[in-house]
Design a protein around this motif. Sequence first.
Motif, PDB file in Angstrom:
ATOM      1  N   PRO A  64     -76.598 -73.044 -21.867  1.00 36.00           N
ATOM      2  CA  PRO A  64     -76.606 -72.211 -23.062  1.00 36.00           C
ATOM      3  C   PRO A  64     -77.945 -71.511 -23.317  1.00 36.00           C
ATOM      4  CG  PRO A  64     -76.780 -74.513 -23.689  1.00 36.00           C
ATOM      5  CD  PRO A  64     -76.589 -74.483 -22.200  1.00 36.00           C
ATOM      6  N   VAL A  65     -78.877 -71.589 -22.376  1.00 35.80           N
ATOM      7  CA  VAL A  65     -80.171 -70.910 -22.493  1.00 35.80           C
ATOM      8  C   VAL A  65     -80.402 -70.071 -21.244  1.00 35.80           C
ATOM      9  CG1 VAL A  65     -81.208 -72.683 -23.969  1.00 35.80           C
ATOM     10  CG2 VAL A  65     -81.401 -72.891 -21.502  1.00 35.80           C
ATOM     11  N   PRO A  66     -81.154 -68.961 -21.366  1.00 36.52           N
ATOM     12  CA  PRO A  66     -81.452 -68.152 -20.178  1.00 36.52           C
ATOM     13  C   PRO A  66     -82.272 -68.957 -19.168  1.00 36.52           C
ATOM     14  CG  PRO A  66     -82.146 -67.033 -22.192  1.00 36.52           C
ATOM     15  CD  PRO A  66     -81.736 -68.403 -22.577  1.00 36.52           C
ATOM     16  N   VAL A  67     -82.114 -68.622 -17.888  1.00 41.78           N
ATOM     17  CA  VAL A  67     -82.824 -69.298 -16.812  1.00 41.78           C
ATOM     18  C   VAL A  67     -83.430 -68.239 -15.894  1.00 41.78           C
ATOM     19  CG1 VAL A  67     -82.540 -70.777 -14.770  1.00 41.78           C
ATOM     20  CG2 VAL A  67     -81.297 -71.310 -16.859  1.00 41.78           C
ATOM     21  N   ARG A  68     -84.667 -68.475 -15.467  1.00 45.91           N
ATOM     22  CA  ARG A  68     -85.284 -67.606 -14.461  1.00 45.91           C
ATOM     23  C   ARG A  68     -85.499 -68.435 -13.207  1.00 45.91           C
ATOM     24  NH1 ARG A  68     -90.394 -66.579 -12.461  1.00 45.91           N
ATOM     25  NH2 ARG A  68     -90.508 -64.590 -11.406  1.00 45.91           N
ATOM     26  N   LEU A  69     -84.914 -67.953 -12.124  1.00 43.38           N
ATOM     27  CA  LEU A  69     -85.110 -68.589 -10.830  1.00 43.38           C
ATOM     28  C   LEU A  69     -86.169 -67.790 -10.089  1.00 43.38           C
ATOM     29  CD1 LEU A  69     -81.396 -69.257  -9.847  1.00 43.38           C
ATOM     30  CD2 LEU A  69     -83.020 -70.853 -10.873  1.00 43.38           C
ATOM     31  N   ALA A  70     -87.279 -68.433  -9.761  1.00 45.68           N
ATOM     32  CA  ALA A  70     -88.340 -67.743  -9.032  1.00 45.68           C
ATOM     33  C   ALA A  70     -87.848 -67.317  -7.660  1.00 45.68           C
ATOM     34  CB  ALA A  70     -89.566 -68.640  -8.910  1.00 45.68           C
ATOM     35  N   ASN A  71     -86.906 -68.107  -7.110  1.00 41.78           N
ATOM     36  CA  ASN A  71     -86.410 -67.795  -5.777  1.00 41.78           C
ATOM     37  C   ASN A  71     -85.130 -68.573  -5.487  1.00 41.78           C
ATOM     38  OD1 ASN A  71     -86.726 -66.498  -3.234  1.00 41.78           O
ATOM     39  ND2 ASN A  71     -87.396 -68.415  -2.359  1.00 41.78           N
ATOM     40  N   GLU A 125     -61.155 -63.905  12.151  1.00 37.72           N
ATOM     41  CA  GLU A 125     -61.774 -64.828  11.201  1.00 37.72           C
ATOM     42  C   GLU A 125     -62.863 -65.677  11.838  1.00 37.72           C
ATOM     43  OE1 GLU A 125     -58.863 -67.434   9.501  1.00 37.72           O
ATOM     44  OE2 GLU A 125     -58.008 -65.860   8.253  1.00 37.72           O
ATOM     45  N   VAL A 126     -63.920 -65.924  11.064  1.00 33.45           N
ATOM     46  CA  VAL A 126     -64.928 -66.933  11.386  1.00 33.45           C
ATOM     47  C   VAL A 126     -65.249 -67.668  10.083  1.00 33.45           C
ATOM     48  CG1 VAL A 126     -65.969 -65.647  13.301  1.00 33.45           C
ATOM     49  CG2 VAL A 126     -66.911 -65.410  11.006  1.00 33.45           C
ATOM     50  N   SER A 127     -65.740 -68.891  10.208  1.00 32.65           N
ATOM     51  CA  SER A 127     -66.147 -69.627   9.005  1.00 32.65           C
ATOM     52  C   SER A 127     -67.617 -69.320   8.721  1.00 32.65           C
ATOM     53  CB  SER A 127     -65.945 -71.132   9.207  1.00 32.65           C
ATOM     54  OG  SER A 127     -66.789 -71.606  10.235  1.00 32.65           O
ATOM     55  N   TYR A 128     -67.971 -69.373   7.434  1.00 30.36           N
ATOM     56  CA  TYR A 128     -69.373 -69.187   7.063  1.00 30.36           C
ATOM     57  C   TYR A 128     -69.728 -70.187   5.969  1.00 30.36           C
ATOM     58  CZ  TYR A 128     -68.141 -66.984   2.668  1.00 30.36           C
ATOM     59  OH  TYR A 128     -67.642 -66.753   1.420  1.00 30.36           O
ATOM     60  N   ARG A 129     -71.021 -70.405   5.850  1.00 27.15           N
ATOM     61  CA  ARG A 129     -71.559 -71.277   4.812  1.00 27.15           C
ATOM     62  C   ARG A 129     -72.931 -70.744   4.443  1.00 27.15           C
ATOM     63  NH1 ARG A 129     -71.985 -75.903   7.771  1.00 27.15           N
ATOM     64  NH2 ARG A 129     -74.234 -75.896   7.793  1.00 27.15           N
ATOM     65  N   LEU A 130     -73.265 -70.822   3.181  1.00 31.04           N
ATOM     66  CA  LEU A 130     -74.600 -70.443   2.728  1.00 31.04           C
ATOM     67  C   LEU A 130     -75.254 -71.694   2.163  1.00 31.04           C
ATOM     68  CD1 LEU A 130     -76.673 -68.191   2.293  1.00 31.04           C
ATOM     69  CD2 LEU A 130     -75.600 -67.751   0.069  1.00 31.04           C
ATOM     70  N   ASP A 131     -76.265 -72.208   2.875  1.00 30.10           N
ATOM     71  CA  ASP A 131     -77.008 -73.389   2.443  1.00 30.10           C
ATOM     72  C   ASP A 131     -78.340 -72.917   1.877  1.00 30.10           C
ATOM     73  OD1 ASP A 131     -75.005 -75.013   3.449  1.00 30.10           O
ATOM     74  OD2 ASP A 131     -76.027 -75.362   5.352  1.00 30.10           O
ATOM     75  N   GLY A 132     -78.800 -73.566   0.789  1.00 23.57           N
ATOM     76  CA  GLY A 132     -80.067 -73.114   0.241  1.00 23.57           C
ATOM     77  C   GLY A 132     -80.636 -73.986  -0.842  1.00 23.57           C
ATOM     78  N   THR A 133     -81.737 -73.482  -1.405  1.00 21.98           N
ATOM     79  CA  THR A 133     -82.463 -74.158  -2.474  1.00 21.98           C
ATOM     80  C   THR A 133     -82.742 -73.171  -3.602  1.00 21.98           C
ATOM     81  OG1 THR A 133     -84.612 -73.629  -1.506  1.00 21.98           O
ATOM     82  CG2 THR A 133     -83.624 -75.732  -0.868  1.00 21.98           C
ATOM     83  N   PHE A 134     -82.993 -73.724  -4.793  1.00 15.04           N
ATOM     84  CA  PHE A 134     -83.414 -72.949  -5.953  1.00 15.04           C
ATOM     85  C   PHE A 134     -84.833 -73.359  -6.306  1.00 15.04           C
ATOM     86  CE2 PHE A 134     -78.860 -73.662  -6.777  1.00 15.04           C
ATOM     87  CZ  PHE A 134     -78.435 -72.373  -7.028  1.00 15.04           C
ATOM     88  N   THR A 135     -85.655 -72.416  -6.705  1.00 13.73           N
ATOM     89  CA  THR A 135     -86.940 -72.725  -7.311  1.00 13.73           C
ATOM     90  C   THR A 135     -86.901 -72.142  -8.710  1.00 13.73           C
ATOM     91  OG1 THR A 135     -88.077 -72.662  -5.197  1.00 13.73           O
ATOM     92  CG2 THR A 135     -89.444 -72.485  -7.162  1.00 13.73           C
ATOM     93  N   ALA A 136     -86.920 -73.010  -9.706  1.00 14.17           N
ATOM     94  CA  ALA A 136     -86.862 -72.571 -11.104  1.00 14.17           C
ATOM     95  C   ALA A 136     -88.263 -72.239 -11.588  1.00 14.17           C
ATOM     96  CB  ALA A 136     -86.261 -73.676 -11.966  1.00 14.17           C
TER      97      ALA A 136
END
Length: 164
Positions: A64-71, A125-136
Motif C-alpha cells: 500500500p506504499v510506493p516502492v523504488r527498486l534501484a535495480n 515453442e521453447v521454454s523460458y525462465r527469467l531468474d533475478g534479484t531486486f535491489t530496493a
Amino acid sequence: MRPLPLLLCPALLLAAGCAPAQRAVQVPTVQVESIRLSSLSLPTGAAPAYAGVTLELRVGNPNPVPVRLANIAGTLVVDGQGVGDVNLPDVRLPASGESRQTAELRIPVTLNTASAFLRVARGQEVSYRLDGTFTADLGVLGRPSFGPFTLSQGVWKQAAILPF
C-alpha cells in the motif's frame, strides 16, 4: 475474579490499537507480458551471430506504499541455458500498482543456444525462465538485495521470422 483497576484500561486500549493490523511487506512481482525475437544474424567475418530479444515486463507492487527498486537484475534462461542478462535500473512502483518495463537484449548466439533461437525463429515453442534479484532503495535504511528468485517463466512461441 477482581476487576482491572481503572488506570489500566486506557493502557490496554492503547496497546490494542497499536498492534499491527496489516500483513508484512510483500515482494514485488514480475510478469513477462511478451517475449519477442526481433532479429537473428549470422556470423560475418569477425562479428559473431547474435539474437535481438525484446522483453515486455509488468512489475507489480502489492504494497500500500510506493516502492523504488534501484535495480532488477536477471538472467534469461531458454531451454535450460542462460542466454542473456537483463538489467532494469530505477524502477518506480506506485502504491498497489504496477509499472511496465522494456528490456532490449543483444544476445550472442553460441553452439549451445543456436538451436533454441532457430526454433523460435521458425515459430516453434521453447521454454523460458527469467531468474533475478531486486535491489530496493530504502533511502537512509540502505539498499538491501532480495533473491535470487524465479521472476517469471513460460513458453515462448511467436510467428516465424525465417521462411525455412
